[in-house]
Design a protein around this motif. Structure first.
Motif, mmCIF file in Angstrom:
data_model
loop_
_atom_site.group_PDB
_atom_site.id
_atom_site.type_symbol
_atom_site.label_atom_id
_atom_site.label_comp_id
_atom_site.label_asym_id
_atom_site.label_seq_id
_atom_site.Cartn_x
_atom_site.Cartn_y
_atom_site.Cartn_z
ATOM 1 N N ALA A 70 43.397 27.795 43.893
ATOM 2 C CA ALA A 70 42.038 28.175 44.319
ATOM 3 C C ALA A 70 42.060 28.753 45.729
ATOM 4 O O ALA A 70 41.434 29.784 46.008
ATOM 5 N N LEU A 71 42.810 28.109 46.605
ATOM 6 C CA LEU A 71 42.887 28.589 47.980
ATOM 7 C C LEU A 71 43.659 29.904 48.077
ATOM 8 O O LEU A 71 43.418 30.719 48.971
ATOM 9 N N MET A 72 44.601 30.113 47.152
ATOM 10 C CA MET A 72 45.497 31.263 47.260
ATOM 11 C C MET A 72 44.985 32.482 46.499
ATOM 12 O O MET A 72 45.189 33.609 46.934
ATOM 13 N N TYR A 73 44.367 32.251 45.342
ATOM 14 C CA TYR A 73 43.936 33.382 44.528
ATOM 15 C C TYR A 73 42.466 33.324 44.128
ATOM 16 O O TYR A 73 42.020 34.125 43.306
ATOM 17 N N GLY A 74 41.727 32.358 44.673
ATOM 18 C CA GLY A 74 40.294 32.342 44.409
ATOM 19 C C GLY A 74 39.601 33.480 45.154
ATOM 20 O O GLY A 74 40.177 34.097 46.045
ATOM 21 N N ALA A 75 38.355 33.756 44.743
ATOM 22 C CA ALA A 75 37.558 34.705 45.511
ATOM 23 C C ALA A 75 37.187 34.020 46.819
ATOM 24 O O ALA A 75 36.862 32.827 46.818
ATOM 25 N N GLY A 76 37.245 34.732 47.915
ATOM 26 C CA GLY A 76 36.983 34.059 49.178
ATOM 27 C C GLY A 76 36.737 35.034 50.303
ATOM 28 O O GLY A 76 36.405 36.196 50.083
ATOM 29 N N ASN A 77 36.933 34.544 51.514
ATOM 30 C CA ASN A 77 36.759 35.374 52.695
ATOM 31 C C ASN A 77 38.113 35.926 53.144
ATOM 32 O O ASN A 77 39.040 35.997 52.347
ATOM 33 N N ALA A 78 38.249 36.305 54.397
ATOM 34 C CA ALA A 78 39.525 36.847 54.862
ATOM 35 C C ALA A 78 40.592 35.770 54.988
ATOM 36 O O ALA A 78 41.784 36.051 54.988
ATOM 37 N N PHE A 79 40.161 34.517 55.070
ATOM 38 C CA PHE A 79 41.081 33.435 55.409
ATOM 39 C C PHE A 79 41.600 32.672 54.184
ATOM 40 O O PHE A 79 42.769 32.297 54.122
ATOM 41 N N MET A 80 40.754 32.409 53.193
ATOM 42 C CA MET A 80 41.212 31.633 52.039
ATOM 43 C C MET A 80 40.269 31.809 50.854
ATOM 44 O O MET A 80 39.100 32.187 51.010
ATOM 45 N N GLY A 81 40.795 31.525 49.669
ATOM 46 C CA GLY A 81 39.994 31.567 48.458
ATOM 47 C C GLY A 81 39.203 30.284 48.300
ATOM 48 O O GLY A 81 39.579 29.227 48.822
ATOM 49 N N THR A 82 38.135 30.368 47.571
ATOM 50 C CA THR A 82 37.279 29.183 47.448
ATOM 51 C C THR A 82 36.761 28.970 46.025
ATOM 52 O O THR A 82 35.841 28.182 45.810
ATOM 53 N N THR A 83 37.363 29.644 45.043
ATOM 54 C CA THR A 83 36.954 29.397 43.657
ATOM 55 C C THR A 83 38.192 29.008 42.838
ATOM 56 O O THR A 83 39.293 29.004 43.350
ATOM 57 N N PHE A 84 37.954 28.665 41.581
ATOM 58 C CA PHE A 84 39.044 28.366 40.635
ATOM 59 C C PHE A 84 39.726 27.015 40.860
ATOM 60 O O PHE A 84 40.879 26.826 40.453
ATOM 61 N N PHE A 85 39.065 26.062 41.481
ATOM 62 C CA PHE A 85 39.655 24.724 41.558
ATOM 63 C C PHE A 85 39.859 24.194 40.138
ATOM 64 O O PHE A 85 39.021 24.398 39.253
ATOM 65 N N PHE A 86 40.960 23.538 39.906
ATOM 66 C CA PHE A 86 41.357 23.081 38.557
ATOM 67 C C PHE A 86 41.340 24.230 37.547
ATOM 68 O O PHE A 86 41.128 24.010 36.352
ATOM 69 N N LEU A 87 41.559 25.421 38.037
ATOM 70 C CA LEU A 87 41.575 26.633 37.202
ATOM 71 C C LEU A 87 40.245 26.865 36.492
ATOM 72 O O LEU A 87 40.180 27.654 35.545
ATOM 73 N N ASN A 88 39.217 26.205 36.949
ATOM 74 C CA ASN A 88 37.904 26.442 36.344
ATOM 75 C C ASN A 88 37.415 27.835 36.674
ATOM 76 O O ASN A 88 37.464 28.269 37.828
ATOM 77 N N GLY A 89 36.957 28.530 35.653
ATOM 78 C CA GLY A 89 36.337 29.823 35.852
ATOM 79 C C GLY A 89 37.288 30.977 36.034
ATOM 80 O O GLY A 89 36.878 32.098 36.327
ATOM 81 N N ILE A 90 38.602 30.747 35.848
ATOM 82 C CA ILE A 90 39.556 31.858 36.007
ATOM 83 C C ILE A 90 39.304 32.928 34.967
ATOM 84 O O ILE A 90 38.837 32.657 33.859
ATOM 85 N N GLU A 91 39.597 34.161 35.355
ATOM 86 C CA GLU A 91 39.560 35.261 34.394
ATOM 87 C C GLU A 91 40.633 35.017 33.338
ATOM 88 O O GLU A 91 41.622 34.344 33.593
ATOM 89 N N GLU A 92 40.479 35.641 32.173
ATOM 90 C CA GLU A 92 41.476 35.449 31.123
ATOM 91 C C GLU A 92 42.816 36.095 31.494
ATOM 92 O O GLU A 92 43.879 35.552 31.197
ATOM 93 N N THR A 93 42.740 37.245 32.155
ATOM 94 C CA THR A 93 43.987 37.893 32.568
ATOM 95 C C THR A 93 43.921 38.247 34.044
ATOM 96 O O THR A 93 42.840 38.376 34.624
ATOM 97 N N LYS A 94 45.074 38.407 34.612
ATOM 98 C CA LYS A 94 45.175 38.814 36.025
ATOM 99 C C LYS A 94 46.393 39.718 36.134
ATOM 100 O O LYS A 94 47.470 39.380 35.632
ATOM 101 N N TYR A 95 46.246 40.859 36.794
ATOM 102 C CA TYR A 95 47.330 41.837 36.866
ATOM 103 C C TYR A 95 47.908 42.147 35.489
ATOM 104 O O TYR A 95 49.112 42.343 35.337
ATOM 105 N N GLY A 96 47.090 42.120 34.466
ATOM 106 C CA GLY A 96 47.546 42.520 33.141
ATOM 107 C C GLY A 96 48.237 41.445 32.325
ATOM 108 O O GLY A 96 48.647 41.700 31.197
ATOM 109 N N VAL A 97 48.401 40.255 32.876
ATOM 110 C CA VAL A 97 48.985 39.161 32.084
ATOM 111 C C VAL A 97 47.980 38.010 32.025
ATOM 112 O O VAL A 97 47.085 37.920 32.870
ATOM 113 N N PRO A 98 48.122 37.114 31.039
ATOM 114 C CA PRO A 98 47.221 35.961 31.012
ATOM 115 C C PRO A 98 47.275 35.222 32.343
ATOM 116 O O PRO A 98 48.361 35.021 32.896
#
Lengths: 416, 416, 416
Positions: A70-98
Motif C-alpha cells: 500500500a505504501l509502495m504502490y498505492g495511490a498517494g502523494n509525492a511521499f508514499m501510497g495510501t491505498t491498497f492495504f491488505f490488497l483491498n481495492g487493487i486493480e485486476e492488472t498492473k503493467y499488463g500482468v495480474p
C-alpha cells in the motif's frame, strides 16, 4: 483447441509467466542469502542466521500484504501510497500482468532488502529485536523508498533511474545494516585493545559458495524480470548479458586485487566481488553497453575490496561484508546510471542532469534510511535490547536463542 | 521468420513451456526432500537417506513409465486405468500439451509421493525393502488414488476436489509413512522404558533449511503448474500468492506456538510449519481468497505442532515429521476445500455437499492407503525383513548398507 | 493493452524466454559441478575446487565474449570462425532469438566444458596454471570443436549430429581432463608400490548428492533448451522425457552393477551412473525413442562403472570420475546417434553412413583435444609448473593456495 485466445490474452500470459518465473528466482535468492550468511559466520550461529533469514521473508510476506504494498504502490502523494492495504481495492492488472503476480514479484524484492540487514548484524543480534526491525524495514522503510522511485513518487517524477534496485533494494538494505552494526558494536573478540583486528573466519566455504551461486542464479530473475514484460526480447537479453559480465568481472578483479594485497587469491573477497558486480549492475543493466557493464563490475570490485578494508579499519564489524557489497556498490551502481546511460549518461554526451538527479536521489535515500533506522535500532537498543548478552554471544546464538546445535554430530573446535 | 505459426500452436507452446518449467521445479523438490531428510537425521545415516531419495525418483521414472501412468491416466473403469502401459498408444496431446510433457509433470509428483515415505521411515529401514515398497507405491498405491481424483475415477465423478494434491500426493505419502513407521517400530534409544522420550537431533540444520527453501521454491511449480496451462494468468497469480501466504503464515504461527510451548523459537518446528502451510494450501489453492489461505496456513501450523507432540506421545517415531506435515496437513487441506471454496465451501454459503464429498474421499483414500501399505509393509517385515539389525542401526546405515561414511574427514561424536 | 504485437514478435518472445530460462538452468549447473567436485574430494581442498569452478565460469564469461564466440559462431572457413570478436558486428538476432540471448546460452555451455576438467585434475593442480588452461579451453579448444559441429564447420557440413553436446561439451571436457590428469600424475598416496590402490573418499556425500541433483535439474535446460526455440512443443517434451529416462536408468543400472561387484549398493557409482546417462543422452535426445533412451542410459552406466575400474587399474587418478562420465559416455552418446537415430540410425534401417560420420567426427574431436591439451598441459608443466608441491598437496590446497580453511570450526581427522 479452438483459437479462443486473443493476442492480448497471449501477451498477458507471456508477461505473467515471465514475471512469475523471475519472481520464483528472486524468491530463491532468500536461500542464497541464507547460505552465504551462514557460510560466512560461525557454526555456533548457523541455525540462528538461517532462522532470521527464513523469518524475514515470512514477515515480509505478511507485512507487505497488509501494509508495505500500500505504501509502495498505492495511490498517494509525492511521499508514499495510501491505498491498497491488505490488497483491498487493487486493480485486476498492473503493467499488463495480474496485480497478484506483480505483488509477488515485488514481495520477493522486499525479502531481499530485509535479509541483507541480517548479514551485517550477524552473530550478536537478539532474535526478538530482529523480528521487530525486520517488520519495520519491510512495511515502512523499504516501501517508502520504493514509492519514491518505482511507485510514482517524487524521485520518479524527477527522472531518477534505478532499473532493478541498486539503490531501492541494495543500498537500503546495506545502509540499514550499517546503522545496525554501529548500534550493535563489533562482535566480542573482533578488535583488540592495541588497535589490531582478528579475522573471524566463516564456518563453511562450501555453504558460502553455494549461496553465491544461488544468488547469481536468482539475479537472472531480479534484473531481467524487472522489465515486467516478457515481450521485450532484445532488452531482456541485453540485461542478462550485462548482469553476467558485471558479476564475472567483479569476481575476477576482486580476486586479482586481493591477490596483490594478500599474496593469495582470497576466496571470500572473490565471492563478494561477484556480488559487488551484481549489485552495481542492477540499476544500470537496461541502459548500458557491454563494455560499460564490464567497467561497472570492475569498479564495483575495487570498491568492495577497499571498502571491506576500510570498514575494518574504522571498526565497523560486518561479518559477511553486506555493507561494502550492498550499500557501497548499490550507491556506485546508481551513480553509474548517470555516467554510462546510453542517452542520458555524462560519458555518453547526455550532460550532467541525470548524474545530478541520481546524486540527489541517492542522498535522499541515504538520509531517509540513516534517519529511520537510527531511530529504529537505537530505540530497540535502549528498550528491549538489540544485542544478546556476552555469555550468549560466546556460547553461540543457536544455543542461546533456539536451544539447538546446528551440527550436533560434529565435534567443533572449542572457540568456534 | 514468417508468420508460420497459428494461434493454436502458440498457445500450445506457452502451455508446454509452463507445464515443463513447473515440472522441473517439482523435480527439484526431490533435492529439497533429500536435504531436509538428511538434515533432520543423523550423520551416520545421511548417505543412506539421500540414496533412497535418489532411488525412489529413479524407480518412479521407470515404474511410472511402465505401469503407473497406465493405472492413473489410462482409459478404465471407476477404479483404475488399464491402457497406456509403457506409454503405448497414448494420444499425442493431453489437456492441450504434448502427452509426454504431461507425463513428466505427473512423474515429478509421483516422485514426491514416494520420497515422503522415506522420511518417516528414516534411520532404520533396509535398503532392499525400501526399493521394493518404493516401486509398489509408485506404480500401484499412488496411481490408483490419482486415478480416482485426477484420472476420471469415482471420486472425480462425485465432484471431489484436490487441486494439486494435498490428499493425492501428500496424504498418500504421509499415511504410507505412518504405516511404515508403525511396522518398523521406533529407532533404538528413542523411547525409554520409564515412558520418557529422547530427542534425537538431526545432524545439520543448514541442510534442513536448504531442503525447506528448495521445497518452497519447487512448490511454485507444484501448485501453479497444476493449472496445466500457462494461459490462465489470473488464476496462476492467485495460486502463487495463496501458496506463499499459507507457507509464510505456517512458519510464523508454528514459531510462535513452539515459542510458547518451549520458551524458545524452535527452528525445526518452524521449518515444518512452513511445509505444513504448503501441504495444506495445495488442494484449495485455486479456489480460496487470500485471507482464507492465511487461515488455512495458520491451522496447518497448529496441526503440525500438536500433531508432532501427539505422535511422540503415542510413540510413533517419525524422524523428520513427515506424518504431521504430509498426512495430517494433507487431510486438513483437503477438508479446507469443503470449508473455504469460494462457491462450494460451507463457510461461503455453498452448503455441506462439498465438505461431505471431501470427507468421503478422504476416508476412502485413507482406507486404501492404510490397507495396501499394511499388506505391503507387514509382508516385507515377515519375509525379507523391513528393518536393519540393531548392530547396523547403531553403527549407522551408511556403513551398514553402503560401506561408506558420508563425512569421512570430520570427527563425529561417538554416539551419532 | 492494444494488439500491438505481431505473431512474429510473440514467437520471438516465446523463443527468447525459453532459451534464456534454459540458459539460467545451464548456468546453475556450475553450482552442480562445484558441489559434486567438492563433495567427491577432501575437505582440505574444498575451497580450492569451488574457487576453480567459480573462476572458470568467470574467465569463460570474459573469454567467450572476447574470442570464443568469434571462433565458434563467427563467419569463417571449414575450421573456425573469424568474426564477431568482442561481439562486434553480430547480427541482432540468431536462430530467431536476440544474438545476446543465444550468446549467453552458449556461454553457459562453455562454462560446463571448462569445469569438467577441474574435476579430473582436482586436489593437486596449481591455481595459477588452472586459470591459464581454463582460459585456453574456453577461448580456443572448445570453441573450435563447437564451430565444426554447431557453427557450420566441416563436421556440420558432413552431417555429423550432436544435438546438445555429448561430444562438443562433455567429451571435450572429459578428454582434456584425461590428458590433464596424465600430465599431473596421480595424487600422493593413491597408488602403492605393490600395485594396490587406496580409496581416497570424498569429504561430503551430501554435497556430492546436492551437486548431482542440481546437474540433473540443469540438464533440463541443457538438452531441451538446445532446440533454441520454445515453439517445438512435441520435440521439447520428447527430449525432456528421454533425458530423464536415461538418467534414471543410468543410476539404477550402475547401482545394480556396483552391488554385484562390491556386495553393496555404492552411492558414488550410482551418482555417476545418473550423470553417465545424462551425458550419453545429450547427443541423441532429440532423435530417439523412449526404449532407445533407456538402452542408451543402461549402456552408459555399464561404461561408467567399468571405465572407473579400468582407469584405476591403469593408474589414471581422476578423483571425481570426470573421465568415465564425460569422456567415455560422451563418446558413447555420440555413437548412439549413429545406432538409434530414428531415421539415420543403423538399428533403425538407416544404414552405416551416420554411424560412420559420427565415428569420423569423434576421432577428429578426440585427436584435436588430445593434441591441443597435450601441448597445453605439458607446456605448463615444464614452465610455470602444473602441480603444487608435495608439501602443499599434503596440507591441502585450501591452505596452500588460498590461506584458508573451508571448515575452520570443525575438527577434521589428521590425514584428510
Amino acid at each position: 483447441m479452438e483459437n479462443i485466445f486473443s493476442i492480448t490474452e497471449i501477451v498477458t500470459a507471456i508477461d505473467t509467466i515471465w514475471v512469475l518465473v523471475a519472481a520464483f528466482l528472486v524468491f530463491f535468492m532468500q536461500l542464497g542469502f541464507g547460505m552465504l550468511e551462514a557460510g560466512f559466520t560461525r557454526a555456533k550461529n548457523a541455525g540462528n542466521i538461517l532462522m532470521k533469514n527464513l523469518m524475514d521473508f515470512c514477515i515480509a510476506s505478511l507485512g507487505y500484504w497488509a501494509v508495505g504494498f500500500a505504501l509502495m504502490y498505492g495511490a498517494g502523494n509525492a511521499f508514499m501510497g495510501t491505498t491498497f492495504f491488505f490488497l483491498n481495492g487493487i486493480e485486476e492488472t498492473k503493467y499488463g500482468v495480474p496485480t497478484m503476480a506483480f505483488w509477488f514479484f515485488q514481495l520477493a524484492f522486499t525479502g531481499a532488502a530485509a535479509t541483507i540487514v541480517a548479514g551485517a548484524m550477524a552473530e550478536r543480534t537478539k532474535f526478538q529485536a530482529y523480528l521487530i526491525y525486520s517488520l519495520v524495514v519491510s512495511i515502512v522503510i523499504y516501501p517508502i523508498v520504493g514509492y519514491w522511485v518505482w511507485g510514482g513518487g517524487w524521485l520518479a517524477r524527477m527522472g531518477y533511474i534505478d532499473f532493478a534496485g541498486s539503490s531501492v533494494v541494495h543500498s537500503v538494505g546495506g545502509i540499514a545494516g550499517l546503522i545496525g552494526t554501529i548500534a550493535l558494536g563489533p562482535r566480542l573478540g573482533k578488535y583488540n585493545s592495541d588497535g589490531s583486528t582478528n579475522t573471524i573466519p566463516g564456518h563453511s566455504l562450501p555453504l558460502a559458495m553455494l549461496g553465491m551461486f544461488v544468488l547469481w542464479f536468482g539475479w537472472f530473475g531480479f534484473n531481467p524480470g524487472s522489465t515486467l514484460s516478457g515481450m521485450q526480447s532484445g532488452l531482456i537479453a541485453r540485461i542478462v548479458v550485462n548482469t553476467n559480465i558485471a558479476a564475472a568481472t567483479g569476481a575476477v578483479i576482486a580476486m586479482i586485487i586481493g591477490w596483490l594485497q594478500t599474496k593469495k587469491p582470497d576466496i571470500g573477497l572473490t565471492i563478494n566481488g561477484a556480488l559487488a558486480g551484481l549489485v552495481a549492475i542492477t540499476a544500470p543493466c537496461a541502459f548500458v553497453t557491454l563494455p560499460a557493464a564490464f567497467l561497472i563490475g570492475a569498479v564495483a570490485s575495487v570498491i568492495v575490496v577497499y571498502g571491506t578494508f576500510f570498514l575494518d579499519k574504522i571498526r565497523v564489524d560486518d561479518p559477511v561484508g553486506a555493507v561494502p557489497v550492498h550499500a557501497l556498490c548499490g550507491i556506485w551502481g546508481t551513480m553509474a546510471v548517470g555516467l554510462f546511460h546510453e542517452t542520458n549518461g555524462l560519458l555518453y554526451g547526455g550532460g550532467w542532469r541525470q548524474l545530478g538527479v541520481q546524486s540527489l536521489g541517492m542522498i535522499a535515500i541515504i538520509g531517509w534510511v540513516v534517519a529511520t533506522t537510527s531511530v529504529l535500532f537505537f530505540s530497540l537498543k535502549y528498550t528491549m535490547g538489540l544485542r544478546v548478552s556476552a555469555a550468549e554471544e560466546s556460547i553461540g546464538l543457536d544455543y542461546g536463542e533456539h536451544a539447538v546445535n546446528a551440527y550436533p554430530d560434529s565435534k567443533t573446535s572449542s572457540l568456534s
